[in-house]
Design a protein around this motif. Structure first.
Motif, mmCIF file in Angstrom:
data_model
loop_
_atom_site.group_PDB
_atom_site.id
_atom_site.type_symbol
_atom_site.label_atom_id
_atom_site.label_comp_id
_atom_site.label_asym_id
_atom_site.label_seq_id
_atom_site.Cartn_x
_atom_site.Cartn_y
_atom_site.Cartn_z
ATOM 1 N N TYR A 197 -65.263 -27.497 -52.110
ATOM 2 C CA TYR A 197 -65.555 -26.702 -50.918
ATOM 3 C C TYR A 197 -64.429 -26.781 -49.894
ATOM 4 O O TYR A 197 -64.462 -26.096 -48.873
ATOM 5 C CB TYR A 197 -66.853 -27.199 -50.280
ATOM 6 N N ALA A 198 -63.430 -27.650 -50.131
ATOM 7 C CA ALA A 198 -62.368 -27.844 -49.154
ATOM 8 C C ALA A 198 -61.374 -26.692 -49.197
ATOM 9 O O ALA A 198 -61.226 -25.993 -50.199
ATOM 10 C CB ALA A 198 -61.647 -29.156 -49.407
ATOM 11 N N GLN A 199 -60.660 -26.516 -48.100
ATOM 12 C CA GLN A 199 -59.640 -25.490 -48.007
ATOM 13 C C GLN A 199 -58.360 -25.968 -48.702
ATOM 14 O O GLN A 199 -58.048 -27.157 -48.702
ATOM 15 C CB GLN A 199 -59.348 -25.172 -46.548
ATOM 16 N N PRO A 200 -57.600 -25.045 -49.271
ATOM 17 C CA PRO A 200 -56.309 -25.423 -49.865
ATOM 18 C C PRO A 200 -55.355 -25.946 -48.790
ATOM 19 O O PRO A 200 -55.444 -25.571 -47.624
ATOM 20 C CB PRO A 200 -55.797 -24.103 -50.448
ATOM 21 N N TYR A 201 -54.456 -26.811 -49.207
ATOM 22 C CA TYR A 201 -53.415 -27.298 -48.301
ATOM 23 C C TYR A 201 -52.168 -27.600 -49.109
ATOM 24 O O TYR A 201 -52.223 -27.821 -50.321
ATOM 25 C CB TYR A 201 -53.881 -28.536 -47.526
ATOM 26 N N PHE A 202 -51.025 -27.595 -48.421
ATOM 27 C CA PHE A 202 -49.742 -27.796 -49.079
ATOM 28 C C PHE A 202 -49.422 -29.282 -49.191
ATOM 29 O O PHE A 202 -49.636 -30.053 -48.251
ATOM 30 C CB PHE A 202 -48.617 -27.101 -48.308
ATOM 31 N N ASP A 203 -48.907 -29.639 -50.338
ATOM 32 C CA ASP A 203 -48.359 -30.977 -50.529
ATOM 33 C C ASP A 203 -46.892 -30.910 -50.134
ATOM 34 O O ASP A 203 -46.081 -30.277 -50.800
ATOM 35 C CB ASP A 203 -48.514 -31.393 -51.991
ATOM 36 N N ASN A 204 -46.540 -31.552 -49.025
ATOM 37 C CA ASN A 204 -45.195 -31.407 -48.467
ATOM 38 C C ASN A 204 -44.149 -32.306 -49.116
ATOM 39 O O ASN A 204 -43.077 -32.528 -48.546
ATOM 40 C CB ASN A 204 -45.230 -31.667 -46.957
ATOM 41 N N SER A 205 -44.436 -32.835 -50.283
ATOM 42 C CA SER A 205 -43.466 -33.723 -50.937
ATOM 43 C C SER A 205 -42.364 -32.946 -51.647
ATOM 44 O O SER A 205 -41.383 -33.532 -52.094
ATOM 45 C CB SER A 205 -44.183 -34.629 -51.945
ATOM 46 N N THR A 206 -42.495 -31.631 -51.767
ATOM 47 C CA THR A 206 -41.476 -30.843 -52.456
ATOM 48 C C THR A 206 -40.317 -30.525 -51.504
ATOM 49 O O THR A 206 -40.490 -30.453 -50.286
ATOM 50 C CB THR A 206 -42.066 -29.528 -52.987
ATOM 51 N N LYS A 207 -39.152 -30.307 -52.075
ATOM 52 C CA LYS A 207 -37.961 -30.000 -51.296
ATOM 53 C C LYS A 207 -38.021 -28.561 -50.815
ATOM 54 O O LYS A 207 -38.317 -27.645 -51.591
ATOM 55 C CB LYS A 207 -36.710 -30.230 -52.157
ATOM 56 N N ARG A 208 -37.726 -28.362 -49.526
ATOM 57 C CA ARG A 208 -37.867 -27.032 -48.950
ATOM 58 C C ARG A 208 -36.541 -26.438 -48.475
ATOM 59 O O ARG A 208 -36.514 -25.322 -47.972
ATOM 60 C CB ARG A 208 -38.865 -27.081 -47.794
ATOM 61 N N ASP A 209 -35.457 -27.169 -48.605
ATOM 62 C CA ASP A 209 -34.116 -26.665 -48.279
ATOM 63 C C ASP A 209 -33.257 -26.867 -49.519
ATOM 64 O O ASP A 209 -32.842 -27.977 -49.829
ATOM 65 C CB ASP A 209 -33.541 -27.401 -47.077
ATOM 66 N N ILE A 210 -33.014 -25.778 -50.241
ATOM 67 C CA ILE A 210 -32.357 -25.864 -51.551
ATOM 68 C C ILE A 210 -30.980 -25.226 -51.460
ATOM 69 O O ILE A 210 -30.827 -24.110 -50.950
ATOM 70 C CB ILE A 210 -33.202 -25.153 -52.637
ATOM 71 N N THR A 211 -29.976 -25.934 -51.947
ATOM 72 C CA THR A 211 -28.610 -25.421 -51.985
ATOM 73 C C THR A 211 -28.090 -25.438 -53.415
ATOM 74 O O THR A 211 -28.153 -26.473 -54.086
ATOM 75 C CB THR A 211 -27.678 -26.247 -51.087
ATOM 76 N N VAL A 212 -27.601 -24.295 -53.879
ATOM 77 C CA VAL A 212 -27.007 -24.190 -55.210
ATOM 78 C C VAL A 212 -25.703 -23.421 -55.081
ATOM 79 O O VAL A 212 -25.472 -22.718 -54.089
ATOM 80 C CB VAL A 212 -27.947 -23.487 -56.219
ATOM 81 N N THR A 213 -24.859 -23.547 -56.081
ATOM 82 C CA THR A 213 -23.615 -22.785 -56.109
ATOM 83 C C THR A 213 -23.836 -21.510 -56.911
ATOM 84 O O THR A 213 -24.795 -21.377 -57.680
ATOM 85 C CB THR A 213 -22.482 -23.609 -56.733
#
Length: 285
Positions: free
Chosen positions: A22-38
């Motif tokens: 019955y709970a609302q969804p929520y984000f697990d903030n353990s993932t990387k949110r600033d990604i840099t690639v070449t």
């Protein structure tokens, strides 16, 4: 009977594991949110949502609000984009193959709750360019060592290799003795050391990492006589400028600037300095 109190570690987390359905969804903030690639690398944006239930997860490109994916389906003609999800997991990812600078920007992981919740991710696609430390030209006295250091900056992963070229040919250990290449993939650095340089070691040297644009430097190996001549010429120019500045300070040499001008014709820098000083002298008087 005492009332049972239940605390939560997160404002968005469920009150207890009995209420997960019955709970609302929520984000697990353990993932990387600033990604840099070449350029050319694969970029993966990972969004982890707890207690999703029957809601859907979408990826939105922020700059034009284009829906890139919904669930496991991809909604773009650009086949480099792909939705990724393993059944039963909380991860809903979007992969971008062969990333290009135009892919840079903000993307949102959005959950179809009411109201909707979202989390922003920033993707940076950069041009990696190697850099040989120092100036674009290097002057080395014959018999001294040539020591070049190359750094591959702005890359997310270490290069598979870093090659050194002289002209169009790979610097080969067997070409002559005294060549040493030291490469550290972790620090993305490579050093080229050539012992006891000779005139034949002069030329254009290039550092070329596997995942970066190359960098070059022009090396001049000069003999001892040339080195002394260069030093002597520099001293003569310095002495002439010193004499001119001394004359200017005492302000008692009207014709001296002309004599100095004639004596410094071989040096462009000294000539300019002489003209400036000569103009200033008569302006003040």
């Amino acid at each position: 009977m005492d009332q049972l109190k239940i605390s939560s570690n997160s404002a968005n987390a469920p009150l207890s594991f009995w209420d997960d359905s019955y709970a609302q969804p929520y984000f697990d903030n353990s993932t990387k949110r600033d990604i840099t690639v070449t350029i050319g690398q694969t970029a993966t944006l990972q969004c982890r949502v707890r207690n999703l239930g029957d809601r859907a997860v979408s990826w939105i490109r922020k700059r034009d609000l284009h829906i890139m994916t919904i669930g496991i389906l991809t909604y773009t003609n650009d086949q480099r984009y792909q939705a990724l999800h393993t059944e039963g997991s909380d991860e809903w990812s979007m992969r971008i193959a062969s990333a290009q600078p135009r892919d840079s920007g903000v993307y949102e992981c959005q959950v179809s709750t009411e109201p909707k919740i979202s989390q922003a991710y920033r993707l940076n696609v950069v041009v990696s360019k190697a850099k040989i430390l120092g100036n674009h030209e290097l002057f080395v006295k014959s018999g001294s060592d040539i020591n070049l250091t190359c750094v591959a900056s702005q890359i997310s992963s270490p290069p598979s290799f870093i090659y050194w070229y002289k002209g169009g040919r790979v610097v080969n250990y067997s070409q002559r003795g005294g060549i040493n290449v030291q490469t550290d993939r972790n620090t993305k650095t490579s050093k080229l050391i050539i012992s006891r340089a000779t005139l034949g070691d002069s030329g254009n040297y290039t550092c070329a990492p596997s995942n970066s644009d190359a960098s070059s430097i022009l090396v001049h190996v000069i003999s001892g006589g040339e080195h002394q001549a260069a030093m002597k010429h520099g001293n003569n120019s310095a002495n002439s400028l010193f004499s001119l500045s001394k004359c200017y300070r005492i302000r008692d040499c009207s014709s001296t600037p002309w004599r100095l001008l004639q004596s410094l014709k071989s040096s462009t820098i000294a000539l300019l300095c002489c003209l400036i000083a000569f103009n200033s002298f008569f302006t003040i008087r």
